[in-house]
Motif scaffolding. Structure first.
Motif, PDB file in Angstrom:
ATOM      1  N   GLU A 157       0.803  -1.231   0.000  1.00 41.86           N
ATOM      2  CA  GLU A 157       0.000   0.000   0.000  1.00 41.86           C
ATOM      3  C   GLU A 157       0.836   1.281   0.000  1.00 41.86           C
ATOM      4  O   GLU A 157       0.503   2.258  -0.650  1.00 41.86           O
ATOM      5  CB  GLU A 157      -0.948   0.007   1.201  1.00 41.86           C
ATOM      6  CG  GLU A 157      -2.096  -1.000   1.095  1.00 41.86           C
ATOM      7  CD  GLU A 157      -2.992  -0.737  -0.113  1.00 41.86           C
ATOM      8  OE1 GLU A 157      -3.225   0.453  -0.411  1.00 41.86           O
ATOM      9  OE2 GLU A 157      -3.431  -1.720  -0.758  1.00 41.86           O
ATOM     10  N   GLY A 158       1.927   1.266   0.755  1.00 46.41           N
ATOM     11  CA  GLY A 158       2.726   2.479   0.932  1.00 46.41           C
ATOM     12  C   GLY A 158       3.210   3.087  -0.380  1.00 46.41           C
ATOM     13  O   GLY A 158       3.343   4.300  -0.497  1.00 46.41           O
ATOM     14  N   THR A 161       1.173   6.049  -2.261  1.00 45.66           N
ATOM     15  CA  THR A 161       1.026   7.411  -1.750  1.00 45.66           C
ATOM     16  C   THR A 161       1.369   8.517  -2.756  1.00 45.66           C
ATOM     17  O   THR A 161       0.597   9.462  -2.883  1.00 45.66           O
ATOM     18  CB  THR A 161       1.850   7.597  -0.465  1.00 45.66           C
ATOM     19  OG1 THR A 161       1.923   6.351   0.194  1.00 45.66           O
ATOM     20  CG2 THR A 161       1.262   8.644   0.418  1.00 45.66           C
ATOM     21  N   LYS A 164      -1.573   9.532  -5.214  1.00 46.48           N
ATOM     22  CA  LYS A 164      -2.911   9.857  -4.711  1.00 46.48           C
ATOM     23  C   LYS A 164      -3.150  11.355  -4.768  1.00 46.48           C
ATOM     24  O   LYS A 164      -2.214  12.139  -4.638  1.00 46.48           O
ATOM     25  CB  LYS A 164      -3.036   9.408  -3.256  1.00 46.48           C
ATOM     26  CG  LYS A 164      -3.220   7.910  -3.084  1.00 46.48           C
ATOM     27  CD  LYS A 164      -3.361   7.573  -1.612  1.00 46.48           C
ATOM     28  CE  LYS A 164      -3.448   6.052  -1.441  1.00 46.48           C
ATOM     29  NZ  LYS A 164      -3.252   5.657  -0.046  1.00 46.48           N
ATOM     30  N   GLY A 168      -7.759  11.045  -2.000  1.00 51.56           N
ATOM     31  CA  GLY A 168      -7.380   9.645  -1.860  1.00 51.56           C
ATOM     32  C   GLY A 168      -7.577   8.809  -3.110  1.00 51.56           C
ATOM     33  O   GLY A 168      -7.403   7.593  -3.082  1.00 51.56           O
ATOM     34  N   ILE A 170      -6.514   7.185  -6.570  1.00 44.63           N
ATOM     35  CA  ILE A 170      -5.186   6.767  -7.033  1.00 44.63           C
ATOM     36  C   ILE A 170      -5.147   6.810  -8.556  1.00 44.63           C
ATOM     37  O   ILE A 170      -6.075   6.337  -9.220  1.00 44.63           O
ATOM     38  CB  ILE A 170      -4.854   5.349  -6.531  1.00 44.63           C
ATOM     39  CG1 ILE A 170      -5.094   5.273  -5.022  1.00 44.63           C
ATOM     40  CG2 ILE A 170      -3.411   4.998  -6.846  1.00 44.63           C
ATOM     41  CD1 ILE A 170      -4.956   3.884  -4.455  1.00 44.63           C
ATOM     42  N   GLU A 250       5.216  14.536   5.719  1.00 41.10           N
ATOM     43  CA  GLU A 250       3.801  14.212   5.475  1.00 41.10           C
ATOM     44  C   GLU A 250       2.958  15.471   5.533  1.00 41.10           C
ATOM     45  O   GLU A 250       2.048  15.679   4.743  1.00 41.10           O
ATOM     46  CB  GLU A 250       3.304  13.200   6.517  1.00 41.10           C
ATOM     47  CG  GLU A 250       3.575  11.769   6.097  1.00 41.10           C
ATOM     48  CD  GLU A 250       3.482  10.794   7.265  1.00 41.10           C
ATOM     49  OE1 GLU A 250       2.780  11.098   8.250  1.00 41.10           O
ATOM     50  OE2 GLU A 250       4.144   9.739   7.184  1.00 41.10           O
ATOM     51  N   ASN A 254       0.595  17.096   2.670  1.00 46.98           N
ATOM     52  CA  ASN A 254      -0.840  17.330   2.876  1.00 46.98           C
ATOM     53  C   ASN A 254      -1.172  18.769   3.199  1.00 46.98           C
ATOM     54  O   ASN A 254      -2.292  19.066   3.599  1.00 46.98           O
ATOM     55  CB  ASN A 254      -1.348  16.448   4.027  1.00 46.98           C
ATOM     56  CG  ASN A 254      -1.030  15.000   3.781  1.00 46.98           C
ATOM     57  OD1 ASN A 254      -1.075  14.554   2.644  1.00 46.98           O
ATOM     58  ND2 ASN A 254      -0.677  14.268   4.834  1.00 46.98           N
ATOM     59  N   GLU A 427      10.506   8.963   2.844  1.00 45.62           N
ATOM     60  CA  GLU A 427      10.003   9.347   1.519  1.00 45.62           C
ATOM     61  C   GLU A 427      11.079  10.022   0.663  1.00 45.62           C
ATOM     62  O   GLU A 427      12.004  10.642   1.178  1.00 45.62           O
ATOM     63  CB  GLU A 427       8.815  10.302   1.657  1.00 45.62           C
ATOM     64  CG  GLU A 427       7.612   9.720   2.369  1.00 45.62           C
ATOM     65  CD  GLU A 427       6.979   8.545   1.640  1.00 45.62           C
ATOM     66  OE1 GLU A 427       7.372   8.263   0.492  1.00 45.62           O
ATOM     67  OE2 GLU A 427       6.098   7.904   2.236  1.00 45.62           O
ATOM     68  N   TYR A 432       7.036  13.807  -4.539  1.00 45.90           N
ATOM     69  CA  TYR A 432       5.842  14.533  -4.099  1.00 45.90           C
ATOM     70  C   TYR A 432       5.956  16.008  -4.467  1.00 45.90           C
ATOM     71  O   TYR A 432       6.921  16.439  -5.067  1.00 45.90           O
ATOM     72  CB  TYR A 432       5.689  14.404  -2.586  1.00 45.90           C
ATOM     73  CG  TYR A 432       5.547  12.988  -2.114  1.00 45.90           C
ATOM     74  CD1 TYR A 432       4.297  12.401  -2.022  1.00 45.90           C
ATOM     75  CD2 TYR A 432       6.667  12.234  -1.796  1.00 45.90           C
ATOM     76  CE1 TYR A 432       4.159  11.090  -1.601  1.00 45.90           C
ATOM     77  CE2 TYR A 432       6.540  10.925  -1.372  1.00 45.90           C
ATOM     78  CZ  TYR A 432       5.277  10.349  -1.271  1.00 45.90           C
ATOM     79  OH  TYR A 432       5.145   9.060  -0.862  1.00 45.90           O
TER      80      TYR A 432
END
Lengths: 470, 298
Positions: A157-158, A161, A164, A168, A170, A250, A254, A427, A432
């Protein structure tokens, strides 16, 4: 008369072709907007069909950067190419049109195609472009396709990220192999001769070792930041984590209130400026690339090297062929902790920077969409993961139950354990946020590491770019 | 021309249409579209929002853009002296009666301008390389090891260092243009001047220069235009670094458009480059005309 007629005809044809060529671009722009609205219902239909590629007869275009040169020795590229070849074999009714470019050219070209709203059907999406391209309706929401994937249970799952958006959803299936971007590669024998059994875990010890290496005019650590991105991806992203911890980044992703001007991050910058001024690194670190710096290590001009998994594969392949003794002396370590960095230890940044994404226009044709999704499953699924695990001791998106490492030599096993088992993952910054922020940061970082810019100013400039563009 | 084989006006017109249409589509239309896009906030993709002249206001305040512009001007001045100036001197030398094997000089002089910019960049990177470069090697063996530097990482020197390959590459190009201009001048003029006792310097300034004035103007215009859009050599060698120390306008536009994905602002930069280049070229021509008039060259 005849001649005149021919020349007239030629001229008209030429004008017509030019006009048509130009016209088609503008025509394409309109359906693109419609496609985004239609995307949702069509996609439900496709996922309900369990995404069988059989039944679609036609063309699918794919663009990627696993060139044949790249695939020699690079497990991810080799696996990607192998999966494409297998899929073509299994789906003979589909005419898969491949456009393969080297990574640098790929990035420019895909950005241009995205700007023109003219992306290929299937392509590799870079994590940091996800939000912007999703907002523009260029890429398809693949959340349902991922949920209905035959490999859904085994996905790590990680890795999703970076792909997304804020809600949320994908937009891509992470592709190629998950590999570290910051590994310290060191020569065990050289460090032993300098009095260290393993690579130091504190920065002070590295500084002490520098004195010994400098006496033999050997650089302690080789690093190359000539392309400006290396200091970000292969150094700052991990070092920053040692100072700030994971929550900080993070929060940056966000927009949770963290700032580049926060004290911990500025401290990380300040430390880096001092570290690069201390003489531990090769003096020309800002003028050469990672490709040059790793040669310093291979030639024995440097006792260690910092770089990503792609550099590690190159070093391993070269030494195995040319100097087996030096090959067997390869050791792997994480960045040593500076004295004032206490938020994390034993860190290395790992992730999957690119994902297989589908152009939102493909959703107009459900059969084609099903085939495209099937291709995406194949490229990132169990076949791929098994291939890279068995042949290269690497790991993909899909977990492989029991990786049998015994067939590999000690160094390959060590690197597997370094990448996936023994270290704390963090990360990769530039998977990102977006290019507008990182371009400002990378340019200033190069200046700052030279000592020509204050860490606080770099932090403030980056924060300003972040607020304006993200 | 004989009337029987002279094509009709319409035929000439139609044939000329081909390059004109080609030119319009490859130069004129992109220029117009860039002007149009520069009025939008456009981060790539189909969505754009109209923001009027906001991009231009930002451009005027953008210090990096103006630093890049100053680097272009530096490059232009250096290259006019370096490329056209040195080419002029070489042409005089080759034309002198003392020089043998003129053809070989011409060929080898022209040779670098046939090599691709990326290769030139790599060749000069090897020369400047810190550990294995020929420059540092030379300094070391001549006992100047204290001047050994990471050349391309020196903010104050890097513009000069990336200009040298550009100068080196294009001397031959301007040499060929100037040679052809001089060869079209009647040789008797030079012989008479020599008989009258004009020395080499006087002949160059008062006879050669006025006679090929228009060609020199063309060379300088080409040189200015070429260097206002300089990109490839510098991109290969430094990517504009360290920091923005060797950033030029075209590279900044590229970075904004493709690394930062800000197509709207990138278009505004392109329009900025266009306007500034026109101003610089126009200004340069005016300035040269005045200068030549003062010298009695009409």
């Amino acid at each position: 008369m005849k001649k005149k007629l021919v020349s007239m005809l030629l001229c008209t044809t030429m004008v017509a072709t030019l006009l048509v060529g130009c016209g088609s671009k503008t025509e394409e722009a309109a359906p693109a907007a419609e496609a985004t609205e239609e995307a949702a219902p069509a996609e439900e239909a496709a996922s309900a069909e369990e995404a069988e590629a059989a039944g679609y007869e036609g063309e699918i275009s794919i663009m990627h950067f696993s060139t044949s040169e790249e695939s020699e020795g690079n497990g991810g590229s080799d696996g990607f190419r192998t999966m494409i070849a297998e899929w073509k074999n299994e789906n003979k009714t589909v005419d898969l049109k491949e456009n393969v470019l080297a990574n640098d050219e790929y990035k420019t070209q895909i950005a241009t195609l995205a700007a023109a709203g003219d992306l290929p059907d299937v392509f590799l999406l870079q994590g940091m472009n996800t939000k912007a391209w999703a907002e523009q309706g260029l890429v398809m929401d693949m959340s349902d396709a991922i949920k209905n994937s035959p490999y859904a249970a085994d996905y790590k799952e990680g890795f999703f990220t970076p792909f997304k958006d804020a809600d949320g959803k994908i937009y891509a299936l992470p592709a190629l192999t998950g590999g570290t971007c910051t590994a310290v590669v060191y020569d065990k024998q050289m460090w032993k001769d300098a009095g260290y059994e393993t690579f130091p875990t504190t920065w002070d010890d590295v500084l002490a070792a520098k004195e010994k290496f400098a006496a033999d005019s050997i650089d302690t650590i080789a690093f190359g930041n000539g392309g400006k991105w290396q200091a970000n991806s292969c150094y700052m992203s991990t070092l920053g984590n040692l100072y700030t911890g994971k929550e900080w980044f993070e929060s940056i992703i966000n927009k949770g209130g963290a700032k580049f001007t926060d004290e911990a991050f500025v401290n990380a910058l300040t430390f880096s400026q001092e570290a690069f001024a201390s003489g531990v690194f090769n003096a020309d670190f800002n003028a050469i690339t990672n490709e040059d710096a790793r040669e310093y290590y291979i030639a024995g001009d440097a006792a260690a090297f910092i770089g990503g998994n792609w550099d590690v594969s190159y070093i391993m392949a070269t030494l195995l062929a040319d100097d087996e003794e030096k090959y067997n002396n390869i050791g792997f370590a994480t960045l040593p902790n500076p004295a004032d960095a206490t938020a994390a230890t034993n860190s290395q940044n790992i992730g999957m920077g690119y994902g297989v994404a589908i152009n939102s226009k493909v959703a107009e044709d459900p059969a084609k969409l099903a085939a495209a999704i099937n291709l995406a499953y194949k490229l990132t699924g169990a076949d791929f993961s098994n291939f890279v695990a068995e042949n290269y001791a690497l790991s993909g998106l899909t977990a492989v139950a029991d990786v049998d490492l015994s067939a590999f030599d000690q160094i390959t096993q060590d690197f597997y354990n370094f990448s996936y088992v023994d270290t704390n993952p963090c990360e990769i910054y530039d998977s990102y946020v977006n290019g507008a922020v990182w371009d400002v940061f990378n340019t200033g970082l190069q200046n700052m590491l030279n000592g020509d810019e204050e860490p606080a100013k770099l932090a403030a400039d980056t924060q300003a770019a972040y607020e304006a563009n993200y | 021309m004989l009337k029987s084989i002279k094509p009709k006006g319409r035929t000439i017109f139609l044939y000329l249409c081909i390059p004109v249409i080609w030119y319009v589509f490859s130069v004129f239309i992109p220029l117009i579209t860039a002007m149009f896009y520069s009025l939008f906030e456009w981060k790539g993709g189909p969505n754009k929002s109209f923001i009027g002249i906001t991009n231009y206001v930002a451009l005027i305040k953008d210090s990096v853009f103006w630093i890049s512009f100053s680097h272009n001007i530096y490059l232009v001045l250096l290259c006019i002296v370096g490329q056209v100036g040195i080419a002029f001197v070489f042409v005089l030398m080759i034309n002198s009666r003392l020089v043998k094997l003129k053809g070989i000089h011409r060929t080898f002089g022209f040779f670098p301008s046939t090599v691709s910019a990326v290769s030139i960049g790599f060749i000069w990177m090897m020369i400047y390389d810190y550990k294995r470069g020929i420059l540092n090697w030379f300094l070391t063996i001549t006992g100047n090891s204290e001047s050994v530097k990471v050349w391309l990482n020196e903010p104050s020197l890097v513009m000069l260092l990336v200009s040298i390959p550009l100068v080196w590459q294009f001397i031959g190009y301007y040499m060929v243009i100037l040679l052809s201009a001089i060869s079209s001048v009647d040789n008797e003029i030079f012989e008479v001047a020599e008989l009258d006792g004009a020395n080499a310097f006087q002949r160059a300034i008062y006879i050669v220069l006025p006679l090929i004035k228009n060609t020199i103007l063309v060379c300088i215009t080409l040189c200015v235009a070429g260097n206002m859009k300089a990109f490839d050599h510098i991109y290969t060698m430094t990517e504009g670094g360290p920091g923005t120390s060797s950033m030029v306008m075209a590279m900044y536009g590229y970075k904004i458009s493709f690394a930062q994905m800000n197509m709207g602002y990138g278009s505004a930069i392109s329009v900025g480059i266009f306007v500034l280049s026109l101003l610089v070229i126009g200004g340069m021509q005016k300035f040269l005309n005045i200068l030549m008039k003062d010298k009695g060259v009409a």
